[in-house]
Design a protein around this motif. Structure first.
Motif, PDB file in Angstrom:
ATOM      1  N   GLU A 151       8.463  16.950  16.562  1.00  0.00           N
ATOM      2  CA  GLU A 151       8.295  15.831  15.617  1.00  0.00           C
ATOM      3  C   GLU A 151       9.528  14.927  15.629  1.00  0.00           C
ATOM      4  OE1 GLU A 151       4.990  17.936  12.717  1.00  0.00           O
ATOM      5  OE2 GLU A 151       7.015  17.623  11.910  1.00  0.00           O
ATOM      6  N   ALA A 152      10.688  15.509  15.848  1.00  0.00           N
ATOM      7  CA  ALA A 152      11.907  14.682  15.915  1.00  0.00           C
ATOM      8  C   ALA A 152      11.892  13.806  17.170  1.00  0.00           C
ATOM      9  CB  ALA A 152      13.149  15.579  15.912  1.00  0.00           C
ATOM     10  N   ARG A 153      11.381  14.358  18.256  1.00  0.00           N
ATOM     11  CA  ARG A 153      11.327  13.584  19.511  1.00  0.00           C
ATOM     12  C   ARG A 153      10.271  12.501  19.444  1.00  0.00           C
ATOM     13  NH1 ARG A 153      11.811  18.657  21.698  1.00  0.00           N
ATOM     14  NH2 ARG A 153       9.619  18.789  22.267  1.00  0.00           N
ATOM     15  N   GLN A 154       9.280  12.686  18.583  1.00  0.00           N
ATOM     16  CA  GLN A 154       8.144  11.755  18.515  1.00  0.00           C
ATOM     17  C   GLN A 154       7.865  11.475  17.023  1.00  0.00           C
ATOM     18  OE1 GLN A 154       4.742  13.587  20.373  1.00  0.00           O
ATOM     19  NE2 GLN A 154       3.663  11.672  20.662  1.00  0.00           N
ATOM     20  N   PRO A 155       8.781  10.758  16.355  1.00  0.00           N
ATOM     21  CA  PRO A 155       8.663  10.632  14.895  1.00  0.00           C
ATOM     22  C   PRO A 155       7.451   9.821  14.451  1.00  0.00           C
ATOM     23  CG  PRO A 155      10.587   9.427  15.714  1.00  0.00           C
ATOM     24  CD  PRO A 155      10.008  10.156  16.880  1.00  0.00           C
ATOM     25  N   GLN A 156       7.068   8.833  15.252  1.00  0.00           N
ATOM     26  CA  GLN A 156       5.934   7.979  14.885  1.00  0.00           C
ATOM     27  C   GLN A 156       4.741   8.289  15.791  1.00  0.00           C
ATOM     28  OE1 GLN A 156       5.868   5.668  12.505  1.00  0.00           O
ATOM     29  NE2 GLN A 156       8.018   5.874  11.915  1.00  0.00           N
ATOM     30  N   LEU A 157       3.545   8.375  15.195  1.00  0.00           N
ATOM     31  CA  LEU A 157       2.321   8.474  15.990  1.00  0.00           C
ATOM     32  C   LEU A 157       1.561   7.175  15.809  1.00  0.00           C
ATOM     33  CD1 LEU A 157       0.529  11.916  15.542  1.00  0.00           C
ATOM     34  CD2 LEU A 157       1.578  10.986  17.602  1.00  0.00           C
ATOM     35  N   ASP A 158       1.206   6.515  16.891  1.00  0.00           N
ATOM     36  CA  ASP A 158       0.372   5.308  16.806  1.00  0.00           C
ATOM     37  C   ASP A 158      -1.087   5.765  16.735  1.00  0.00           C
ATOM     38  OD1 ASP A 158      -1.118   3.065  17.129  1.00  0.00           O
ATOM     39  OD2 ASP A 158      -0.163   2.420  19.009  1.00  0.00           O
ATOM     40  N   LEU A 159      -1.675   5.671  15.567  1.00  0.00           N
ATOM     41  CA  LEU A 159      -3.017   6.223  15.371  1.00  0.00           C
ATOM     42  C   LEU A 159      -4.112   5.377  16.011  1.00  0.00           C
ATOM     43  CD1 LEU A 159      -2.641   7.625  11.753  1.00  0.00           C
ATOM     44  CD2 LEU A 159      -2.407   8.812  13.943  1.00  0.00           C
ATOM     45  N   GLN A 160      -3.731   4.229  16.582  1.00  0.00           N
ATOM     46  CA  GLN A 160      -4.684   3.435  17.374  1.00  0.00           C
ATOM     47  C   GLN A 160      -4.608   3.796  18.861  1.00  0.00           C
ATOM     48  OE1 GLN A 160      -6.636   1.655  15.476  1.00  0.00           O
ATOM     49  NE2 GLN A 160      -5.301   2.295  13.802  1.00  0.00           N
ATOM     50  N   ASP A 161      -3.607   4.577  19.200  1.00  0.00           N
ATOM     51  CA  ASP A 161      -3.381   4.913  20.610  1.00  0.00           C
ATOM     52  C   ASP A 161      -4.350   6.024  21.031  1.00  0.00           C
ATOM     53  OD1 ASP A 161      -2.487   5.826  23.046  1.00  0.00           O
ATOM     54  OD2 ASP A 161      -0.384   6.003  22.439  1.00  0.00           O
ATOM     55  N   PRO A 162      -5.161   5.785  22.077  1.00  0.00           N
ATOM     56  CA  PRO A 162      -6.116   6.817  22.512  1.00  0.00           C
ATOM     57  C   PRO A 162      -5.472   8.179  22.736  1.00  0.00           C
ATOM     58  CG  PRO A 162      -6.386   4.816  23.811  1.00  0.00           C
ATOM     59  CD  PRO A 162      -5.199   4.594  22.910  1.00  0.00           C
ATOM     60  N   THR A 163      -4.198   8.187  23.131  1.00  0.00           N
ATOM     61  CA  THR A 163      -3.573   9.491  23.405  1.00  0.00           C
ATOM     62  C   THR A 163      -3.338  10.286  22.123  1.00  0.00           C
ATOM     63  OG1 THR A 163      -1.303   8.698  23.322  1.00  0.00           O
ATOM     64  CG2 THR A 163      -2.427   8.505  25.424  1.00  0.00           C
ATOM     65  N   ALA A 164      -3.353   9.589  20.972  1.00  0.00           N
ATOM     66  CA  ALA A 164      -3.226  10.294  19.688  1.00  0.00           C
ATOM     67  C   ALA A 164      -4.590  10.524  19.046  1.00  0.00           C
ATOM     68  CB  ALA A 164      -2.329   9.501  18.743  1.00  0.00           C
ATOM     69  N   ILE A 165      -5.616   9.950  19.631  1.00  0.00           N
ATOM     70  CA  ILE A 165      -6.961  10.070  19.052  1.00  0.00           C
ATOM     71  C   ILE A 165      -7.739  11.205  19.708  1.00  0.00           C
ATOM     72  CG2 ILE A 165      -9.192   8.905  18.808  1.00  0.00           C
ATOM     73  CD1 ILE A 165      -7.641   6.252  18.657  1.00  0.00           C
ATOM     74  N   PHE A 166      -7.601  11.326  21.021  1.00  0.00           N
ATOM     75  CA  PHE A 166      -8.445  12.267  21.763  1.00  0.00           C
ATOM     76  C   PHE A 166      -7.678  13.541  22.151  1.00  0.00           C
ATOM     77  CE2 PHE A 166     -10.318   8.059  22.585  1.00  0.00           C
ATOM     78  CZ  PHE A 166     -11.576   8.288  22.040  1.00  0.00           C
ATOM     79  N   GLN A 167      -8.410  14.636  22.232  1.00  0.00           N
ATOM     80  CA  GLN A 167      -7.789  15.922  22.536  1.00  0.00           C
ATOM     81  C   GLN A 167      -7.140  15.938  23.917  1.00  0.00           C
ATOM     82  OE1 GLN A 167     -10.479  19.192  21.702  1.00  0.00           O
ATOM     83  NE2 GLN A 167     -10.822  18.502  19.599  1.00  0.00           N
ATOM     84  N   GLY A 168      -7.693  15.174  24.841  1.00  0.00           N
ATOM     85  CA  GLY A 168      -7.143  15.149  26.197  1.00  0.00           C
ATOM     86  C   GLY A 168      -5.832  14.391  26.310  1.00  0.00           C
ATOM     87  N   GLY A 169      -5.390  13.748  25.225  1.00  0.00           N
ATOM     88  CA  GLY A 169      -4.112  13.029  25.241  1.00  0.00           C
ATOM     89  C   GLY A 169      -4.102  11.959  26.312  1.00  0.00           C
ATOM     90  N   GLY A 170      -2.989  11.868  27.046  1.00  0.00           N
ATOM     91  CA  GLY A 170      -2.800  10.807  28.024  1.00  0.00           C
ATOM     92  C   GLY A 170      -3.830  10.778  29.135  1.00  0.00           C
ATOM     93  N   TYR A 171      -4.507  11.898  29.381  1.00  0.00           N
ATOM     94  CA  TYR A 171      -5.493  11.918  30.466  1.00  0.00           C
ATOM     95  C   TYR A 171      -6.623  10.930  30.218  1.00  0.00           C
ATOM     96  CZ  TYR A 171      -3.699  16.030  32.980  1.00  0.00           C
ATOM     97  OH  TYR A 171      -2.938  16.886  33.726  1.00  0.00           O
ATOM     98  N   VAL A 172      -6.918  10.619  28.953  1.00  0.00           N
ATOM     99  CA  VAL A 172      -8.090   9.775  28.683  1.00  0.00           C
ATOM    100  C   VAL A 172      -7.883   8.342  29.176  1.00  0.00           C
ATOM    101  CG1 VAL A 172      -8.727  11.150  26.651  1.00  0.00           C
ATOM    102  CG2 VAL A 172      -7.413   9.028  26.338  1.00  0.00           C
ATOM    103  N   ARG A 173      -6.667   7.957  29.469  1.00  0.00           N
ATOM    104  CA  ARG A 173      -6.501   6.570  29.919  1.00  0.00           C
ATOM    105  C   ARG A 173      -5.868   6.457  31.304  1.00  0.00           C
ATOM    106  NH1 ARG A 173      -1.952   4.271  25.730  1.00  0.00           N
ATOM    107  NH2 ARG A 173      -0.211   5.390  26.655  1.00  0.00           N
ATOM    108  N   ILE A 174      -5.898   7.541  32.077  1.00  0.00           N
ATOM    109  CA  ILE A 174      -5.446   7.449  33.471  1.00  0.00           C
ATOM    110  C   ILE A 174      -6.565   6.806  34.286  1.00  0.00           C
ATOM    111  CG2 ILE A 174      -4.670   8.706  35.506  1.00  0.00           C
ATOM    112  CD1 ILE A 174      -3.672  10.915  33.662  1.00  0.00           C
ATOM    113  N   GLY A 175      -6.221   5.899  35.181  1.00  0.00           N
ATOM    114  CA  GLY A 175      -7.231   5.199  35.988  1.00  0.00           C
ATOM    115  C   GLY A 175      -7.699   3.952  35.264  1.00  0.00           C
ATOM    116  N   PRO A 176      -8.627   3.182  35.857  1.00  0.00           N
ATOM    117  CA  PRO A 176      -9.260   3.422  37.162  1.00  0.00           C
ATOM    118  C   PRO A 176      -8.228   3.329  38.280  1.00  0.00           C
ATOM    119  CG  PRO A 176      -9.869   1.254  36.340  1.00  0.00           C
ATOM    120  CD  PRO A 176      -9.089   1.915  35.244  1.00  0.00           C
ATOM    121  N   PHE A 177      -8.609   3.820  39.438  1.00  0.00           N
ATOM    122  CA  PHE A 177      -7.651   3.965  40.530  1.00  0.00           C
ATOM    123  C   PHE A 177      -7.753   2.872  41.580  1.00  0.00           C
ATOM    124  CE2 PHE A 177      -8.188   8.227  38.779  1.00  0.00           C
ATOM    125  CZ  PHE A 177      -6.864   8.593  38.574  1.00  0.00           C
ATOM    126  N   ASP A 178      -8.675   1.906  41.389  1.00  0.00           N
ATOM    127  CA  ASP A 178      -8.797   0.891  42.437  1.00  0.00           C
ATOM    128  C   ASP A 178      -7.862  -0.290  42.182  1.00  0.00           C
ATOM    129  OD1 ASP A 178      -9.993  -0.094  40.171  1.00  0.00           O
ATOM    130  OD2 ASP A 178     -11.962  -0.394  41.100  1.00  0.00           O
TER     131      ASP A 178
END
Ligand code: 15L
Length: 273
Positions: free
Chosen positions: A246-273
């Motif tokens: 919590e000290a390393r990450q004091p603020q959570l952006d609740l609009q950020d998909p990585t804080a909304i979904f269980q998969g975290g950052g994986y949900v917004r990797i790609g598209p790859f083209d």
């Protein structure tokens, strides 16, 4: 009761794939201590064999090599393949063709049980304010999660059709410690990973089971009640790491998909083209 440090693995000849990876390197000595022969494999180079070990470098998409790998084995711990989100072409050979090769080899060589390293990314598009269990529909968060869903379905088919038992481990985040606030929920200590794999190998009957790989974390999105027959009892917790995360990450952006979904950052990797 969870398996004690000396519980022998009922399968005495064990194949560990993905042995050069981070989790493979953790499990190799721990499994070696519990079986009579440990054959380890990876597409990458590995440490030289110790006593009671065989080391075989092989690509999972190489059918003949996989059949030779599996011959003579009683059980398999399958960690091999791509373990992060990648373009589909990078996922296809090892995670789709490779898992098919492994199960076909298991059928031909009468392997009775496989522990399959699936991933929490099979259900990564569930929200972090939901508690889910393994019976709920999959919601993969990328090609990697899709490939693990394929492996889970394939293993269910091989159980229904041929009786090969599988425990699918939807591994959360198995690292020395949780790296961020998301991992306070998803963390799986290396010791609990070992407990989970040993329980999956030694439980008398597993059929086709799916279990989330997590420690005894205070915050949790996953309900493992339906996998209690495995006898897995996690003994570590992410709680001692909470203040640091919590000290390393004091603020959570609740609009950020990585804080909304269980998969975290994986949900917004790609598209790859
Ligand atoms: C996984 O499936 C990955 O293999 C691992 O590197 C982590 O990213 C983990 O998921 C996670 O969700 O934290």
């Amino acid at each position: 009761m969870s398996a004690s440090p000396t519980t022998p693995i009922s399968a005495s000849r064990l194949l560990l794939t993905g042995a050069a990876g981070a989790l493979g390197r953790q499990l190799r000595p721990r499994l070696r201590a519990r079986c009579s022969l440990l054959r380890v494999s990876d597409v990458a180079a590995m440490e030289v064999p110790g006593e009671g070990e065989e080391v075989v470098q092989a690509a999972l998409e190489d059918r003949a090599a996989v059949h030779a790998l599996v011959a003579g084995m009683d059980a398999v711990v399958h960690l091999g393949g791509v373990s992060t989100e990648q373009p589909f072409d990078a996922i296809l050979p090892a995670n789709i063709v490779g898992v098919y090769n492994l199960y076909e080899a298991a059928r031909l060589h009468q392997v009775r049980r496989i522990v399959f390293a699936s991933s929490n990314h099979v259900t990564g598009f569930y929200r972090q304010d939901q508690v889910i269990d393994a019976a709920m529909p999959v919601r993969p968060d990328g090609y990697y999660g899709l490939s693990k869903a394929f492996g889970e379905n394939l293993s269910r088919f091989y159980f229904d059709r041929y009786g090969i038992e599988t425990v699918c481990l939807r591994i959360g985040s198995s690292f020395p410690e949780p790296k961020d606030r998301r991992m306070l929920a998803t963390w799986l200590s290396y010791r609990d990973l070992e407990r989970l794999v040993v329980a999956s190998l030694t439980a008398p009957v597993v059929g086709h089971s799916i279990v989330y790989g997590m420690s005894d974390n205070a915050t949790s999105w996953w309900d493992n009640t339906s996998a209690r027959h495995l006898g897995y009892r996690p003994q570590d917790s992410s709680e001692p790491f909470r203040a640091g995360a919590e000290a390393r990450q004091p603020q959570l952006d609740l609009q950020d998909p990585t804080a909304i979904f269980q998969g975290g950052g994986y949900v917004r990797i790609g598209p790859f083209d």
